[in-house]
Design a protein around this motif. Structure first.
Motif, short mmCIF file in Angstrom:
data_model
loop_
_atom_site.label_atom_id
_atom_site.label_comp_id
_atom_site.label_asym_id
_atom_site.label_seq_id
_atom_site.Cartn_x
_atom_site.Cartn_y
_atom_site.Cartn_z
N GLY A 28 -22.44 19.76 -6.81
CA GLY A 28 -21.65 19.59 -8.02
C GLY A 28 -21.67 18.20 -8.61
O GLY A 28 -20.93 17.93 -9.58
N SER A 29 -22.51 17.31 -8.08
CA SER A 29 -22.55 15.95 -8.61
C SER A 29 -22.88 15.91 -10.10
O SER A 29 -22.49 14.97 -10.81
N GLU A 30 -23.58 16.94 -10.58
CA GLU A 30 -23.93 16.97 -12.00
C GLU A 30 -22.70 17.07 -12.90
O GLU A 30 -22.79 16.84 -14.12
N ALA A 57 -21.04 10.44 -6.65
CA ALA A 57 -21.35 9.94 -7.98
C ALA A 57 -22.70 9.24 -8.05
O ALA A 57 -23.20 8.98 -9.15
N LEU A 58 -23.30 8.93 -6.90
CA LEU A 58 -24.56 8.18 -6.89
C LEU A 58 -25.71 8.90 -7.61
O LEU A 58 -26.50 8.24 -8.29
N PRO A 59 -25.85 10.24 -7.46
CA PRO A 59 -26.95 10.90 -8.18
C PRO A 59 -26.87 10.71 -9.70
O PRO A 59 -27.89 10.80 -10.38
N GLN A 60 -25.66 10.48 -10.21
CA GLN A 60 -25.48 10.24 -11.65
C GLN A 60 -25.54 8.75 -11.98
O GLN A 60 -25.25 8.35 -13.11
N LYS A 61 -25.89 7.96 -10.96
CA LYS A 61 -26.00 6.50 -11.12
C LYS A 61 -24.68 5.87 -11.56
O LYS A 61 -24.63 4.96 -12.41
N ARG A 62 -23.57 6.37 -10.97
CA ARG A 62 -22.25 5.85 -11.29
C ARG A 62 -21.62 5.24 -10.05
O ARG A 62 -21.82 5.72 -8.92
#
Length: 242
Positions: A28-30, A57-62
């Motif tokens: 659900g990281s998206e 949140a890392l996959p979204q670069k946050r």
């Protein structure tokens, strides 16, 4: 602005998790926005929850700025790290200062992490939610991102020793779709809706969790309603009252 502390700390945490061979299942990281402010809201069962929340949140670069009790910022080790990562200290006697700090962060496009239960749930069930997260989202005009973690209590939680020696432990993370917080709605109603979503995600994480107690002595981390020996919410309330 360069993240001279946050990114190295994230790298260290990921290296440690790899060394421990943690089985992390994150879905659900998206749902976490790639830009703009948001309030990330999670259940709270471990001292390490904020690390796993931030990992989602890392996959979204946050990078997430978490609200944490002020005493953590006074510690000689954690204090400089927390300040360097731009987390937000919360002095319960002066909560309005932390609230204003969080609002400024949200309005500048940051993600702010909040544990609306305020304290670790020793029953490992969902406690009641404070309305602060919903009110912040309303005032800043940003969405609420519900999420749930499960399995982190087996690593380090209130009333139990740290367990960093045992490897291969599973940790399950579920992130849900944004919950809108219109300014013309009652914050209490938004909070109830938000808690319901976190509860659904927590149950989904528990269903997906591959770990099971190895015996009666190992069932302390499982809630009573799931057959474990963790105290019930009522037992926790009575203990706290004493």
């Amino acid at each position: 602005m360069a993240e001279l502390v946050y990114r190295p700390v994230v790298g260290l945490a990921l290296t440690m998790f790899k060394a421990w061979d943690l089985k992390i299942d994150c879905k659900g990281s998206e749902n976490i926005p790639r830009s703009g402010g948001a309030v990330l809201v999670s259940n709270h069962i471990s001292y390490l929850d904020f690390i796993f929340n931030g990992m989602a949140a890392l996959p979204q670069k946050r990078l997430v700025r978490f609200m944490a009790k002020e005493s953590v910022f006074r510690h000689k080790v954690s204090g400089p790290l927390m300040r360097g990562m731009k987390h937000i200290p919360v002095d319960r006697k002066r909560g309005e200062t932390a609230y204003a700090h969080a609002l400024d962060s949200l309005r500048s496009g940051e993600i702010v992490g909040v544990f609306p239960e305020a304290t670790i749930s020793q029953s490992f069930t969902l406690k009641s939610f404070k309305s602060g997260a919903a009110r912040m989202a309303q005032e800043a005009g940003v969405p609420l991102i519900p999420m749930a973690v499960w399995g982190t209590q087996r690593l380090w939680t209130k009333g139990h020793p740290r367990n960093f020696r045992r490897s291969h432990l599973p940790v399950t993370i579920r992130v849900g779709e944004p919950v809108e917080a219109p300014g013309d709605q009652y914050a209490g109603a938004i909070t109830r809706r938000l808690r319901g979503r976190v509860h659904e995600l927590l149950e989904a994480a528990q269903r997906a969790y591959p770990g099971r107690p190895r015996g009666a002595e190992d069932s302390w981390w499982l809630p009573a309603h799931l057959g474990g020996s963790a105290p019930t919410p009522d037992e926790v309330r009575k203990a706290e009252a004493r």
